[in-house]
Design a protein around this motif. Structure first.
Motif, PDB file in Angstrom:
ATOM      1  N   SER A 187       0.814  -1.178   0.115  1.00  0.00           N
ATOM      2  CA  SER A 187      -0.035  -0.112  -0.113  1.00  0.00           C
ATOM      3  C   SER A 187       0.728   1.126  -0.055  1.00  0.00           C
ATOM      4  O   SER A 187       0.660   2.162  -0.595  1.00  0.00           O
ATOM      5  N   VAL A 188       1.710   1.140   0.761  1.00  0.00           N
ATOM      6  CA  VAL A 188       2.719   2.440   0.823  1.00  0.00           C
ATOM      7  C   VAL A 188       3.524   2.445  -0.420  1.00  0.00           C
ATOM      8  O   VAL A 188       3.537   3.616  -1.129  1.00  0.00           O
ATOM      9  N   ILE A 189       3.992   1.307  -1.170  1.00  0.00           N
ATOM     10  CA  ILE A 189       4.611   1.508  -2.448  1.00  0.00           C
ATOM     11  C   ILE A 189       3.767   2.150  -3.418  1.00  0.00           C
ATOM     12  O   ILE A 189       4.083   3.019  -4.259  1.00  0.00           O
ATOM     13  N   MET A 190       2.531   1.640  -3.434  1.00  0.00           N
ATOM     14  CA  MET A 190       1.514   2.204  -4.427  1.00  0.00           C
ATOM     15  C   MET A 190       1.245   3.587  -4.205  1.00  0.00           C
ATOM     16  O   MET A 190       0.981   4.268  -5.143  1.00  0.00           O
ATOM     17  N   ALA A 191       1.209   4.196  -2.922  1.00  0.00           N
ATOM     18  CA  ALA A 191       1.067   5.406  -2.664  1.00  0.00           C
ATOM     19  C   ALA A 191       2.263   6.405  -3.396  1.00  0.00           C
ATOM     20  O   ALA A 191       1.713   7.205  -3.784  1.00  0.00           O
ATOM     21  N   ASP A 192       3.302   5.860  -3.419  1.00  0.00           N
ATOM     22  CA  ASP A 192       4.350   6.692  -4.094  1.00  0.00           C
ATOM     23  C   ASP A 192       4.093   6.525  -5.550  1.00  0.00           C
ATOM     24  O   ASP A 192       4.429   7.759  -6.301  1.00  0.00           O
ATOM     25  N   GLU A 227       0.592  -7.990   1.574  1.00  0.00           N
ATOM     26  CA  GLU A 227       1.221  -6.624   1.796  1.00  0.00           C
ATOM     27  C   GLU A 227       2.555  -6.685   1.926  1.00  0.00           C
ATOM     28  O   GLU A 227       3.298  -5.613   1.428  1.00  0.00           O
ATOM     29  N   PHE A 228       3.076  -7.826   2.439  1.00  0.00           N
ATOM     30  CA  PHE A 228       4.714  -7.802   2.719  1.00  0.00           C
ATOM     31  C   PHE A 228       5.566  -8.856   2.033  1.00  0.00           C
ATOM     32  O   PHE A 228       6.598  -8.770   1.961  1.00  0.00           O
ATOM     33  N   ALA A 229       4.828  -9.804   1.407  1.00  0.00           N
ATOM     34  CA  ALA A 229       5.462 -10.903   1.058  1.00  0.00           C
ATOM     35  C   ALA A 229       4.892 -11.524  -0.534  1.00  0.00           C
ATOM     36  O   ALA A 229       5.066 -12.645  -0.806  1.00  0.00           O
ATOM     37  N   SER A 230       4.305 -10.691  -1.131  1.00  0.00           N
ATOM     38  CA  SER A 230       3.580 -10.934  -2.375  1.00  0.00           C
ATOM     39  C   SER A 230       4.547 -10.605  -3.723  1.00  0.00           C
ATOM     40  O   SER A 230       5.525  -9.886  -3.504  1.00  0.00           O
ATOM     41  N   ALA A 231       4.154 -11.524  -4.646  1.00  0.00           N
ATOM     42  CA  ALA A 231       5.051 -11.439  -6.023  1.00  0.00           C
ATOM     43  C   ALA A 231       4.716  -9.987  -6.320  1.00  0.00           C
ATOM     44  O   ALA A 231       5.862  -9.453  -7.189  1.00  0.00           O
ATOM     45  N   SER A 232       3.551  -9.427  -6.472  1.00  0.00           N
ATOM     46  CA  SER A 232       3.299  -8.280  -6.915  1.00  0.00           C
ATOM     47  C   SER A 232       4.250  -7.193  -6.194  1.00  0.00           C
ATOM     48  O   SER A 232       4.608  -5.986  -6.682  1.00  0.00           O
ATOM     49  N   GLU A 251       7.191  -7.576  -4.944  1.00  0.00           N
ATOM     50  CA  GLU A 251       8.445  -7.622  -5.398  1.00  0.00           C
ATOM     51  C   GLU A 251       8.751  -7.001  -6.932  1.00  0.00           C
ATOM     52  O   GLU A 251       9.815  -6.415  -7.103  1.00  0.00           O
ATOM     53  N   VAL A 252       7.537  -7.267  -7.657  1.00  0.00           N
ATOM     54  CA  VAL A 252       7.488  -6.549  -8.957  1.00  0.00           C
ATOM     55  C   VAL A 252       7.809  -5.072  -8.812  1.00  0.00           C
ATOM     56  O   VAL A 252       8.554  -4.195  -9.652  1.00  0.00           O
ATOM     57  N   LEU A 253       7.100  -4.439  -7.935  1.00  0.00           N
ATOM     58  CA  LEU A 253       6.985  -3.089  -7.708  1.00  0.00           C
ATOM     59  C   LEU A 253       8.101  -2.414  -7.178  1.00  0.00           C
ATOM     60  O   LEU A 253       8.529  -1.325  -7.135  1.00  0.00           O
ATOM     61  N   LEU A 254       9.172  -3.431  -6.503  1.00  0.00           N
ATOM     62  CA  LEU A 254      10.374  -2.852  -5.795  1.00  0.00           C
ATOM     63  C   LEU A 254      11.470  -3.250  -6.794  1.00  0.00           C
ATOM     64  O   LEU A 254      12.573  -2.827  -6.641  1.00  0.00           O
ATOM     65  N   GLN A 255      11.227  -3.910  -8.079  1.00  0.00           N
ATOM     66  CA  GLN A 255      12.327  -3.996  -9.074  1.00  0.00           C
ATOM     67  C   GLN A 255      13.067  -2.800  -9.213  1.00  0.00           C
ATOM     68  O   GLN A 255      12.251  -1.791  -9.578  1.00  0.00           O
ATOM     69  N   ASP A 256      14.212  -2.825  -9.541  1.00  0.00           N
ATOM     70  CA  ASP A 256      15.169  -1.627  -9.954  1.00  0.00           C
ATOM     71  C   ASP A 256      14.399  -1.456 -11.538  1.00  0.00           C
ATOM     72  O   ASP A 256      14.536  -2.261 -12.232  1.00  0.00           O
TER      73      ASP A 256
END
Length: 231
Positions: free
Chosen positions: A43-48, A217-222, A224-229
Motif C-alpha cells: 500500500s505504501v509503495i503504491m502511494a508513491d 502486503e509484505f511478501a507477495s510477488a506483486s 517484488e515486481v513493484l520494488l524491482q530496479d
C-alpha cells in the motif's frame, strides 16, 4: 433472568476470540499503513506511484487516460459499497428471523441460544458496516481527486500546475487508503464467520485472515515486481 441464562453460553474463550479478531483488525491496519522503513507494505509503495502518476498527468494532453483510470477506481468503490449494503441487509434479515436461526442450529446439532447466533452475525455486520462507510468515503475522495485534477492548468509552466497535481495525488492516496481499509474490513468480516464454528474456529479463521493480509502486503510477488530496479 432468561437473558442472563442464555449469555452463559458466551464463554471467556469467546471473549478472547472476539478480542483477538478486533485487535488484529486494528493493529494490522496500523502496521500496513505505517510499516517499518526496512519492510514497506504494498500500500505504501503504491502511494508513491500515485504521487508519480499525478505528476506525469501534467505532461499528457489530453488527459483522457488519467480520467479513465480514476473512473475505474471510483467504480470499484461503488461496486464494493453496493455489495456491502446487500450483505448488511441480508445480515439484518437473518437476525430478525429467529425461527430460521433456530433451524440452522438444529441442522448443525449445536445447542446454542438464538441470542448467541445473533451476536455472531452482529460481529460480521459491524465489520461490513465499517467497510461500507470506508468505500463510500473512498468514492467521495476519488471524486474530490477528479475535481482537483480537472483544475490543473494545461500550461505545464503555470505556477498552479505542480502544486495542484500534488494535491490531487494526496487526495488519491487518501481515497486508496479508505478503499484498502474497506477491503480489510471485508476480509475480517469473512474471518468473523468462523465464530459459527465456535471460539476455536474464530481464532483459526482470524489467524488465517491475518496471514493472508500480511503475505499480500509484505511478501507477495506483486510487491517484488513493484520494488524491482527500473534502471
Amino acid at each position: 433472568m432468561e437473558l442472563l441464562n442464555q449469555l452463559r453460553f458466551f464463554t471467556s474463550l469467546d471473549a478472547i476470540a472476539v478480542s483477538y479478531l478486533l485487535l488484529s483488525w486494528m493493529v494490522l491496519g496500523y502496521i500496513i499503513e505505517s510499516p517499518p522503513k526496512s519492510r514497506v507494505s504494498t500500500s505504501v509503495i503504491m502511494a508513491d506511484y500515485r504521487r508519480k502518476w499525478m505528476v506525469q498527468m501534467i505532461t499528457r494532453q489530453p488527459r483522457i487516460f488519467d480520467a479513465a483510470v480514476l473512473d475505474t477506481l471510483r467504480q470499484g468503490t461503488a461496486f464494493f459499497g453496493s455489495a456491502c449494503l446487500i450483505a448488511i441487509g441480508g445480515g439484518l434479515a437473518a437476525i430478525s428471523n429467529t425461527e430460521r436461526l433456530r433451524g440452522v442450529a438444529q441442522d448443525l446439532t449445536i445447542d446454542v441460544p438464538e441470542i448467541i447466533w445473533e451476536m455472531k452475525i452482529l460481529l460480521a455486520l459491524i465489520l461490513i458496516t465499517s467497510a461500507f462507510l470506508k468505500f463510500i468515503w473512498a468514492n467521495r475522495l476519488f471524486g474530490y481527486c477528479g475535481v482537483v485534477m480537472a483544475s490543473v492548468p494545461n500550461e505545464i509552466d503555470a505556477a498552479e500546475t505542480l502544486p495542484r497535481a500534488k494535491k490531487a495525488g494526496e487526495l488519491n492516496i487518501a481515497a486508496a487508503r479508505a478503499f484498502n481499509r474497506g477491503l480489510r474490513g471485508i476480509y475480517f468480516a469473512l474471518g468473523a464467520l468462523g465464530w459459527f464454528l465456535g471460539p476455536i474456529g474464530l481464532l483459526i479463521t482470524t489467524t488465517m485472515t491475518v496471514f493472508i493480509l500480511v503475505r499480500r502486503e509484505f511478501a507477495s510477488a506483486s510487491r517484488e515486481v513493484l520494488l524491482q530496479d527500473e534502471t
